[in-house]
Design an enzyme around this catalytic site. Structure first.
Site, short mmCIF file in Angstrom:
data_model
loop_
_atom_site.label_atom_id
_atom_site.label_comp_id
_atom_site.label_asym_id
_atom_site.label_seq_id
_atom_site.Cartn_x
_atom_site.Cartn_y
_atom_site.Cartn_z
N LYS A 117 0.84 -1.22 0.00
CA LYS A 117 0.00 0.00 0.00
C LYS A 117 0.86 1.25 0.00
CE LYS A 117 -4.54 -1.41 1.43
NZ LYS A 117 -5.69 -1.20 2.30
N LYS A 199 -4.03 -10.12 -6.81
CA LYS A 199 -5.28 -10.36 -6.10
C LYS A 199 -6.43 -9.52 -6.69
CE LYS A 199 -6.20 -8.23 -2.26
NZ LYS A 199 -6.34 -7.67 -0.92
N LYS A 202 -11.15 -4.50 -4.77
CA LYS A 202 -12.19 -3.51 -5.07
C LYS A 202 -11.59 -2.14 -5.36
CE LYS A 202 -13.84 -3.87 -0.23
NZ LYS A 202 -12.64 -3.91 0.54
#
Ligand code: TYM
Length: 334
Positions: A117, A199, A202
């Site tokens: 992230k 992965k 969303k």
């Protein structure tokens, strides 16, 4: 289970950062629904976690309520489980602070999700992004959770929560239950449709990479038709066939068919037929969820009521753990 035996406690959470994906559903929510009959379940829309990445305030507020509606549409039953919004129980933030004093900088630096992230949001590597797993440990440990149903991407965070619990218990006695992960076999990590080494997420910038629970049938079929596969032609589960392996995992999780049954079903047929079958099967499974969401999401009064009741129950449930922790670490009560 006998009447006297304490039902085990399940806790899990999901971020309201977008419409839930097929990955969220198969990796977590589907299990949540199935576990409700046999366990004391607590499920949370984790808005405190969501702000580790910059959010538009009005959009976030809407997504929180939509997330509650979507969980209800997926079959989370407020008569059986506690369903609440994380920020509505202040105990999460309070315990998180205490636990952060029992978590090492080095441990947090090893979290792969933090590394990923911070690479993705290089302009906003805030302290919350770094201490995120401590808040997640607080979520879990507040409720004396026995089991945490999650996808495999959360396993490292869960191991950290276990370590924090054990460390605290070693100093202060038996305060926390040490939680176990509950990870599905075939659908622990559903991959992106446009890059099956990544992965399904969303927050992916490419909308063709994921299926949301609110996509209509045509969209779902179109996205599966476009799914990246390989230059081979046989439908079989094999190393190196990431795209097909992913579609087989999805099909298996949704239809209940084993890999060998799927291989037999598509013997002599091409990828086109297979992709269409996966798309149709997924679309048929998601259609009732979508219909239920449309009904529920317009009923603000009902959703508000669910959130209020859920928060009250969550507060009541977690109060004793927080009080015990405060006492153990030496805070005075006046
Ligand atoms: P989040 O919001 O990213 O995802 C919610 C759940 O969905 C699972 N999941 C997947 N499973 C399979 N394949 C995928 N592609 C996929 N993508 C997501 C996740 O593993 C997760 O179970 N940190 C958590 C939220 C959280 C939490 C908690 C979870 C906060 N506190 C306490 C459990 C217990 C998260 O970001 O999940």
């Amino acid at each position: 289970m006998s009447q006297n035996e304490r039902k085990k406690i399940i806790f899990s959470g999901i971020q309201p950062t977008g419409v839930f994906t097929l990955g969220n559903y198969l990796g977590a929510i589907k299990n949540w629904r199935e576990l409700q009959d046999d366990y004391n379940c607590i499920f949370s829309v984790v808005d405190l976690h969501a702000i580790t990445v910059r959010q538009d305030s009005a959009e976030l507020r809407k997504r929180i309520l939509d997330s509650v509606a979507l969980l209800l549409a997926c079959g989370i039953d407020p008569e059986k489980s506690i369903l609440f919004v994380q920020s509505q129980n202040p105990a999460h933030a309070e315990l998180s602070w205490v636990l952060s004093c029992y978590t090492q900088f080095g441990e947090l630096s090893r979290m792969t999700q933090f590394k990923d992230k911070s690479a993705k949001h290089a302009d906003n590597i805030n302290a919350g992004l770094f201490t995120y797993p401590v808040l997640m440990a607080a979520d879990i440990l507040l409720y004396k959770t026995d089991m945490v149903p999650v996808g495999i991407d959360q396993k490292q965070h869960l191991e950290l929560a276990r370590n924090i619990a054990e460390r605290f218990n070693n100093i202060y006695g038996n305060v926390f239950t040490v939680p176990e992960p509950y990870i599905p076999k075939v659908s622990a990590k559903i991959m992106s449709l446009s890059d099956p080494t990544k992965k399904m997420s969303k927050s992916d910038d490419n909308q063709n990479a994921y299926i949301t629970l609110l996509d209509d049938k045509d969209t779902i079929i179109r996205k599966f038709k476009r799914a990246v596969t390989d230059s081979d032609t046989t439908v079989c589960y094999k190393e190196g066939k990431d795209g097909i392996n992913n579609l087989m995992s999805i099909y298996s999780a949704v239809s209940g068919k084993s890999f060998s049954e799927i291989e037999k079903e598509f013997e002599g047929k091409g990828y086109g037929d297979f992709k269409l079958a996966v798309g149709e099967c997924v679309a048929d499974n998601l259609a009732p969820i979508r219909e239920e969401f449309i009904k529920l999401s317009s009923d603000k009064a009902y959703l508000t009521e669910i959130c209020k009741n859920g928060a009250e129950m969550a507060q009541r449930f977690s109060k004793r753990t927080l009080e015990k922790v405060y006492h153990k670490v030496g805070f005075a009560k006046f």
